[in-house]
Design a protein around this motif. Structure first.
Motif, PDB file in Angstrom:
ATOM      1  N   VAL A   2       0.856  -1.185   0.000  1.00 16.80           N
ATOM      2  CA  VAL A   2       0.000   0.000   0.000  1.00 16.80           C
ATOM      3  C   VAL A   2       0.887   1.228   0.000  1.00 16.80           C
ATOM      4  O   VAL A   2       1.806   1.346   0.812  1.00 16.80           O
ATOM      5  N   GLN A   3       0.610   2.142  -0.901  1.00 10.44           N
ATOM      6  CA  GLN A   3       1.301   3.425  -0.887  1.00 10.44           C
ATOM      7  C   GLN A   3       0.380   4.468  -0.274  1.00 10.44           C
ATOM      8  O   GLN A   3      -0.821   4.510  -0.591  1.00 10.44           O
ATOM      9  N   LEU A   4       0.943   5.275   0.589  1.00 12.07           N
ATOM     10  CA  LEU A   4       0.218   6.371   1.225  1.00 12.07           C
ATOM     11  C   LEU A   4       0.895   7.670   0.818  1.00 12.07           C
ATOM     12  O   LEU A   4       2.081   7.862   1.090  1.00 12.07           O
ATOM     13  N   VAL A   5       0.149   8.543   0.179  1.00 10.80           N
ATOM     14  CA  VAL A   5       0.694   9.806  -0.307  1.00 10.80           C
ATOM     15  C   VAL A   5       0.091  10.946   0.494  1.00 10.80           C
ATOM     16  O   VAL A   5      -1.124  11.167   0.460  1.00 10.80           O
ATOM     17  N   GLU A   6       0.949  11.650   1.198  1.00 12.27           N
ATOM     18  CA  GLU A   6       0.520  12.749   2.071  1.00 12.27           C
ATOM     19  C   GLU A   6       0.747  14.087   1.400  1.00 12.27           C
ATOM     20  O   GLU A   6       1.646  14.238   0.577  1.00 12.27           O
ATOM     21  N   SER A   7      -0.035  15.060   1.815  1.00 11.07           N
ATOM     22  CA  SER A   7       0.166  16.438   1.364  1.00 11.07           C
ATOM     23  C   SER A   7      -0.450  17.381   2.387  1.00 11.07           C
ATOM     24  O   SER A   7      -1.227  16.948   3.251  1.00 11.07           O
ATOM     25  N   GLY A   8      -0.067  18.650   2.301  1.00 13.86           N
ATOM     26  CA  GLY A   8      -0.715  19.666   3.101  1.00 13.86           C
ATOM     27  C   GLY A   8       0.118  20.265   4.216  1.00 13.86           C
ATOM     28  O   GLY A   8      -0.340  21.176   4.905  1.00 13.86           O
ATOM     29  N   GLY A   9       1.324  19.772   4.434  1.00 14.79           N
ATOM     30  CA  GLY A   9       2.147  20.360   5.466  1.00 14.79           C
ATOM     31  C   GLY A   9       2.658  21.730   5.073  1.00 14.79           C
ATOM     32  O   GLY A   9       2.429  22.207   3.960  1.00 14.79           O
ATOM     33  N   GLY A  10       3.339  22.389   6.010  1.00 17.53           N
ATOM     34  CA  GLY A  10       3.898  23.697   5.706  1.00 17.53           C
ATOM     35  C   GLY A  10       4.228  24.478   6.953  1.00 17.53           C
ATOM     36  O   GLY A  10       4.275  23.929   8.052  1.00 17.53           O
ATOM     37  N   LEU A  11       4.448  25.767   6.753  1.00 11.74           N
ATOM     38  CA  LEU A  11       4.794  26.689   7.837  1.00 11.74           C
ATOM     39  C   LEU A  11       3.598  27.578   8.127  1.00 11.74           C
ATOM     40  O   LEU A  11       3.007  28.155   7.206  1.00 11.74           O
ATOM     41  N   VAL A  12       3.249  27.690   9.389  1.00 12.14           N
ATOM     42  CA  VAL A  12       2.103  28.496   9.781  1.00 12.14           C
ATOM     43  C   VAL A  12       2.411  29.167  11.117  1.00 12.14           C
ATOM     44  O   VAL A  12       3.203  28.644  11.917  1.00 12.14           O
ATOM     45  N   GLN A  13       1.814  30.306  11.350  1.00  9.07           N
ATOM     46  CA  GLN A  13       1.986  30.990  12.633  1.00  9.07           C
ATOM     47  C   GLN A  13       1.103  30.345  13.699  1.00  9.07           C
ATOM     48  O   GLN A  13       0.071  29.728  13.386  1.00  9.07           O
ATOM     49  N   GLY A 106       5.772  11.074   5.214  1.00  9.43           N
ATOM     50  CA  GLY A 106       5.830  12.151   6.188  1.00  9.43           C
ATOM     51  C   GLY A 106       5.738  13.520   5.544  1.00  9.43           C
ATOM     52  O   GLY A 106       6.215  13.732   4.432  1.00  9.43           O
ATOM     53  N   THR A 107       5.116  14.441   6.256  1.00 10.17           N
ATOM     54  CA  THR A 107       5.011  15.824   5.797  1.00 10.17           C
ATOM     55  C   THR A 107       5.320  16.737   6.973  1.00 10.17           C
ATOM     56  O   THR A 107       4.835  16.532   8.082  1.00 10.17           O
ATOM     57  N   GLN A 108       6.150  17.741   6.720  1.00 16.68           N
ATOM     58  CA  GLN A 108       6.616  18.623   7.790  1.00 16.68           C
ATOM     59  C   GLN A 108       5.562  19.674   8.107  1.00 16.68           C
ATOM     60  O   GLN A 108       5.037  20.342   7.209  1.00 16.68           O
ATOM     61  N   VAL A 109       5.283  19.820   9.385  1.00 19.53           N
ATOM     62  CA  VAL A 109       4.442  20.908   9.889  1.00 19.53           C
ATOM     63  C   VAL A 109       5.286  21.732  10.856  1.00 19.53           C
ATOM     64  O   VAL A 109       5.829  21.189  11.818  1.00 19.53           O
ATOM     65  N   THR A 110       5.401  23.018  10.568  1.00 21.18           N
ATOM     66  CA  THR A 110       6.172  23.914  11.416  1.00 21.18           C
ATOM     67  C   THR A 110       5.282  25.063  11.853  1.00 21.18           C
ATOM     68  O   THR A 110       4.691  25.748  11.011  1.00 21.18           O
ATOM     69  N   VAL A 111       5.194  25.250  13.161  1.00 23.11           N
ATOM     70  CA  VAL A 111       4.361  26.317  13.722  1.00 23.11           C
ATOM     71  C   VAL A 111       5.284  27.319  14.402  1.00 23.11           C
ATOM     72  O   VAL A 111       5.987  26.980  15.355  1.00 23.11           O
ATOM     73  N   SER A 112       5.266  28.538  13.906  1.00 26.52           N
ATOM     74  CA  SER A 112       6.132  29.574  14.463  1.00 26.52           C
ATOM     75  C   SER A 112       5.391  30.352  15.547  1.00 26.52           C
ATOM     76  O   SER A 112       4.180  30.553  15.472  1.00 26.52           O
ATOM     77  N   SER A 113       6.142  30.809  16.534  1.00 26.75           N
ATOM     78  CA  SER A 113       5.522  31.555  17.652  1.00 26.75           C
ATOM     79  C   SER A 113       5.481  33.039  17.363  1.00 26.75           C
ATOM     80  O   SER A 113       6.040  33.525  16.397  1.00 26.75           O
TER      81      SER A 113
END
Length: 113
Positions: A2-13, A106-113
């Protein structure tokens, strides 16, 4: 396989929102879910959802994150609201395919303060 394709991560405040999606290459009859791993930490459960739509959330995300699933599209989503810096991590999709667990890249999610 099974292949799992992720999307939607990113940088957000902090306080912002992101929506992650994960599409499976096969019909998944088992549970699908999201896990995350921050640097130096173990991979941890974020949320899971059964084929029937029953969700389960980690205490740290209850009330902020919502998991949903479309069985016809073999897709699971994670709507993340009120994001905090401590939500920063690589988020991984997971699917139980006849007792074998598969992972996305995996998809990177980064939340800035």
């Amino acid at each position: 396989q099974v292949q799992l394709v992720e999307s939607g991560g990113g940088l957000v405040q902090a306080g912002g929102s992101l929506r992650l999606s994960c599409a499976a290459s096969r019909t998944i009859f088992g549970t699908m879910g999201w896990y995350r791993q921050a640097p130096g930490n173990q991979r941890e459960l974020v949320a899971t959802i059964t084929r029937g739509g029953t969700p389960n959330y980690a205490d740290s995300v209850k009330g902020r994150f919502t998991i949903s699933r479309d069985n016809a599209k073999n897709t699971v989503w994670l709507q993340m609201n009120s994001l905090k810096p401590e939500d920063t991590a690589v988020y991984y999709c997971n699917a139980n395919y006849y007792g074998t667990f598969y992972w996305g890249q995996g998809t990177q999610v980064t939340v800035s303060s």
